[in-house]
Write an enzyme that holds these catalytic residues in place. Structure first.
Site, PDB file in Angstrom:
ATOM      1  N   HIS A 122       0.817  -1.232   0.000  1.00 36.37           N
ATOM      2  CA  HIS A 122       0.000   0.000   0.000  1.00 36.37           C
ATOM      3  C   HIS A 122       0.843   1.272   0.000  1.00 36.37           C
ATOM      4  O   HIS A 122       0.319   2.354  -0.246  1.00 36.37           O
ATOM      5  CB  HIS A 122      -0.919   0.042   1.225  1.00 36.37           C
ATOM      6  CG  HIS A 122      -1.955  -1.035   1.242  1.00 36.37           C
ATOM      7  ND1 HIS A 122      -2.827  -1.234   0.196  1.00 36.37           N
ATOM      8  CD2 HIS A 122      -2.251  -1.987   2.170  1.00 36.37           C
ATOM      9  CE1 HIS A 122      -3.617  -2.269   0.479  1.00 36.37           C
ATOM     10  NE2 HIS A 122      -3.280  -2.745   1.668  1.00 36.37           N
ATOM     11  N   ASP A 159      -3.137 -10.512  -2.119  1.00 30.92           N
ATOM     12  CA  ASP A 159      -3.685  -9.956  -0.879  1.00 30.92           C
ATOM     13  C   ASP A 159      -5.121  -9.497  -1.151  1.00 30.92           C
ATOM     14  O   ASP A 159      -5.444  -9.090  -2.262  1.00 30.92           O
ATOM     15  CB  ASP A 159      -2.810  -8.770  -0.446  1.00 30.92           C
ATOM     16  CG  ASP A 159      -3.172  -8.227   0.927  1.00 30.92           C
ATOM     17  OD1 ASP A 159      -2.461  -8.563   1.893  1.00 30.92           O
ATOM     18  OD2 ASP A 159      -4.161  -7.467   1.042  1.00 30.92           O
TER      19      ASP A 159
HETATM   20 ZN   LIG Z   1      -4.449  -6.891   2.936  1.00 31.42          ZN
END
Ligand SMILES: [Zn+2]
Length: 307
Positions: A122, A159
């Protein structure tokens, strides 16, 4: 050939508030689950500053250093925290992934799993985000392209959250292909199918809440064609295990055997395309039991492929 397990005790030194999902116990449980396996254990070195600066500006690194607390924990954004040991942990995570690239490309190991934290997918160029400080998987791919002069590297991210950071960091890199599956709608909200990168080099696979094995296998099965056409010389995996049905942060219904299936399929593709070269790095996974068994299943498939 063997599978390398790359980690460092300093990755346990990244502390988050009590009840924060990205906690020290995650890595402890993963390492415990991998303990009985016959892996080549490698200590993650600290990444060199230049290796981080490949995709993050110097001002960002300085900002993190300036905000590092002497004691206690500081909040960087709604979800992301930094303790005195966090930067060392993040440098070990990047250094571990780069070491994995070195080992795999040198043929010293068949493939590698980096059990490190904080996670990375991220983090954007100038923004810590979603528990992440540095874009570890993207940095590993860029290192393989620039330091090892590869021509094509694929990053595969399963993910449950969209790898927005990896997408941002590699969107303008025509030598990289990013394929990422994620639950949508779900934080961070990006990862729609129409987001295709600067060079049509990003493939997003949004999956609806409540979907499970059948939907994920269909989506990934179609994505494998893109991987074949791209002909990567190395595959970097962002291995998050939070699409598991027991995970508290999302609503997908994946099971352990789905992680084994996806890993085995990626290993088969890697065998055909790039001599089996895979570097996998830990991202999310917040139910401790589901994380431990899923990570173990993932590594066991890597090991089967490396023999
Ligand atoms: Zn995650």
């Amino acid at each position: 050939m063997t599978t390398a397990l790359i980690t460092h005790a300093e990755c346990l030194g990244h502390e988050t508030p009590a009840d924060h999902p990205e906690q020290v116990a995650r890595l402890e449980r993963v390492l415990q689950a991998l303990e009985p396996l016959e892996l080549r254990r490698v200590t993650a070195p600290l990444a060199a500053e230049d290796d981080v600066l490949r995709l993050h500006p110097a001002a960002y690194l300085q900002e993190l250093r300036d905000r590092r607390p002497e004691a206690g924990i500081v909040q960087l954004d709604a979800d992301t925290w930094m303790s005195p040991g966090s930067l060392a942990a993040a440098f070990r995570a990047v250094g571990g992934a780069l070491r994995a690239v070195d080992l795999v490309l040198a043929g010293e190991v068949g493939n590698a799993f980096c059990a490190t934290r904080p996670p990375g997918h991220h983090a954007e160029a100038e923004t810590p985000m979603g528990f992440c400080l540095f874009g570890t998987a993207a940095l590993a791919a860029q290192y393989a392209l620039e330091h090892h002069r590869l021509s094509r590297v694929a990053v595969v991210d399963f993910d449950v959250h969209h790898g927005n950071g990896t997408q941002e960091l590699l969107s303008g890199e025509r030598r990289a292909l990013v394929i990422t599956s994620q639950q949508l709608p779900l934080w961070p909200g990006t990862g729609q199918a129409h987001e295709t990168g600067g060079y049509d080099n990003v493939l997003n696979l949004p999956l609806p809440p409540g979907s499970g094995s059948a939907e994920m296998r269909t989506a990934w099965g179609a994505a494998f064609d893109r991987l074949r056409a791209f002909r990567p010389e190395l595959i970097v995996i962002s291995a998050g295990f939070d699409a598991h049905r027991d995970d508290p942060l999302a609503q997908l219904e994946w099971e352990v055997q789905d992680y084994a299936w996806l890993t085995a399929e990626l290993c088969k593709l890697a065998d055909t395309l790039c001599g089996g070269r895979i570097v996998s790095t830990l991202e999310g996974g917040y139910d401790l039991n589901a994380l431990a068994v899923s990570a173990k299943a993932h590594v066991e498939e890597l090991m089967k492929a490396a023999t």
